[in-house]
Design an enzyme around this catalytic site. Structure first.
Site, PDB file in Angstrom:
ATOM      1  N   CYS A 137       0.840  -1.199   0.000  1.00  0.00           N
ATOM      2  CA  CYS A 137       0.000   0.000   0.000  1.00  0.00           C
ATOM      3  C   CYS A 137       0.878   1.252   0.000  1.00  0.00           C
ATOM      4  CB  CYS A 137      -0.909  -0.010   1.232  1.00  0.00           C
ATOM      5  SG  CYS A 137      -2.087   1.373   1.253  1.00  0.00           S
TER       6      CYS A 137
ATOM      7  N   ASP B 161       0.369   3.764   1.702  1.00  0.00           N
ATOM      8  CA  ASP B 161       0.330   4.323   3.060  1.00  0.00           C
ATOM      9  C   ASP B 161       1.738   4.628   3.574  1.00  0.00           C
ATOM     10  OD1 ASP B 161       0.164   4.477   6.002  1.00  0.00           O
ATOM     11  OD2 ASP B 161      -1.939   3.906   5.694  1.00  0.00           O
TER      12      ASP B 161
ATOM     13  N   ARG C 135       2.906   4.774   6.358  1.00  0.00           N
ATOM     14  CA  ARG C 135       3.334   4.017   7.539  1.00  0.00           C
ATOM     15  C   ARG C 135       3.800   2.600   7.204  1.00  0.00           C
ATOM     16  NH1 ARG C 135      -2.356   4.940  10.347  1.00  0.00           N
ATOM     17  NH2 ARG C 135      -2.871   4.458   8.181  1.00  0.00           N
TER      18      ARG C 135
ATOM     19  N   HIS D  43      -2.180  -4.120   4.907  1.00  0.00           N
ATOM     20  CA  HIS D  43      -1.997  -3.749   6.314  1.00  0.00           C
ATOM     21  C   HIS D  43      -3.361  -3.527   6.948  1.00  0.00           C
ATOM     22  CE1 HIS D  43      -2.786   0.691   5.891  1.00  0.00           C
ATOM     23  NE2 HIS D  43      -2.501   0.415   4.640  1.00  0.00           N
TER      24      HIS D  43
ATOM     25  N   CYS E 194      -6.293  -0.282   6.766  1.00  0.00           N
ATOM     26  CA  CYS E 194      -6.009   0.379   5.476  1.00  0.00           C
ATOM     27  C   CYS E 194      -7.120   1.379   5.122  1.00  0.00           C
ATOM     28  CB  CYS E 194      -5.880  -0.671   4.377  1.00  0.00           C
ATOM     29  SG  CYS E 194      -5.495   0.035   2.758  1.00  0.00           S
TER      30      CYS E 194
HETATM   31 CO    CO Z   1      -3.490   1.135   3.017  1.00  0.00          CO
END
Ligand code: CO
Length: 213
Positions: free
Chosen positions: A42, A44, A46, A98, A101
């Site tokens: 992803c 993302d 993080r 994750h 999400c």
């Molecule tokens: Co995500």
């Protein structure tokens, strides 16, 4: 660019540290890359692949998009897979989702996001296929987390359904496709135990062979 000054400063320090530890580091990397893994994860912020895996530059080939999707019309993702498998000869594709999400969470709701809705639609299709199970999970957070897992499993299948992966298997290239999920809360990866290593594990309708009837 005052906003980027800190980044350049960080970068200079990072490059110096690497050179101090290993004077030949960048010289070797500039010559070639030989990663053993392709990570599809992803976007993302993080979930940074190299950090999570403890790998240095040159050790993992990376593709990231919203909610770690492998869509069979996505030229970008398919090109990454082709290059990784056919040129770099990587032997492990890791699809990593994750928990928590945002893309999966958004796909569980009705709010419009614009262009992004077309992308999230792929996740809504997975929800629809698993509606009985997902609707039975009362807590939204738990429902989203379960869909995060189901999404990874679906993307593992999607990767395996590409002719790129199937042709690699047909040519005898050892290639495993793994489904993992990462916990933002504890920084740990979990194996969803959906590893696929040959086309016998695929639904027959998706099996493809050059010249087959
Ligand atoms: Co995500």
């Amino acid at each position: 660019m005052a906003e980027l000054a800190k980044l350049f400063e960080n970068n200079r320090r990072w490059a110096e540290d690497n050179l101090r530890n290993d004077p030949g580091f960048f010289g070797r990397l500039a010559e070639q890359q030989t990663p053993k893994f392709l990570w599809i994860g992803c976007s993302d912020s993080r979930v940074p692949a190299n950090h999570i895996l403890g790998l240095k530059p040159g050790e993992v080939f990376v593709h990231r998009n919203v909610a770690n999707l492998v869509v069979h019309t996505d030229m970008s993702c398919l090109s990454v897979i082709q290059f990784a498998v056919e040129v770099l000869k990587i032997e492990h594709i890791i699809i990593c989702g994750h928990y928590g999400c945002g893309g999966v969470h958004a796909a569980c709701g009705s709010r419009q996001f614009g262009l992004l809705d077309n992308w999230l639609r792929n996740i809504k299709d997975i929800y629809a296929r698993h509606r009985a199970e997902l609707d039975g999970i009362a807590d939204l957070k738990n429902r989203v987390d379960r869909l995060c897992e189901l999404n990874v499993m679906e993307q593992v299948r999607n990767a395996c359904h590409t002719t790129i992966v199937q042709n690699a298997w047909l040519s005898g290239h050892p290639l495993s496709v793994h489904g993992l999920i990462y916990g933002l809360n504890d920084g740990l990866l979990r194996d969803l135990a959906v590893r696929v290593t040959n086309s016998d594990q695929l639904d027959t309708i998706y099996r493809l062979r050059v010249g087959a009837a």
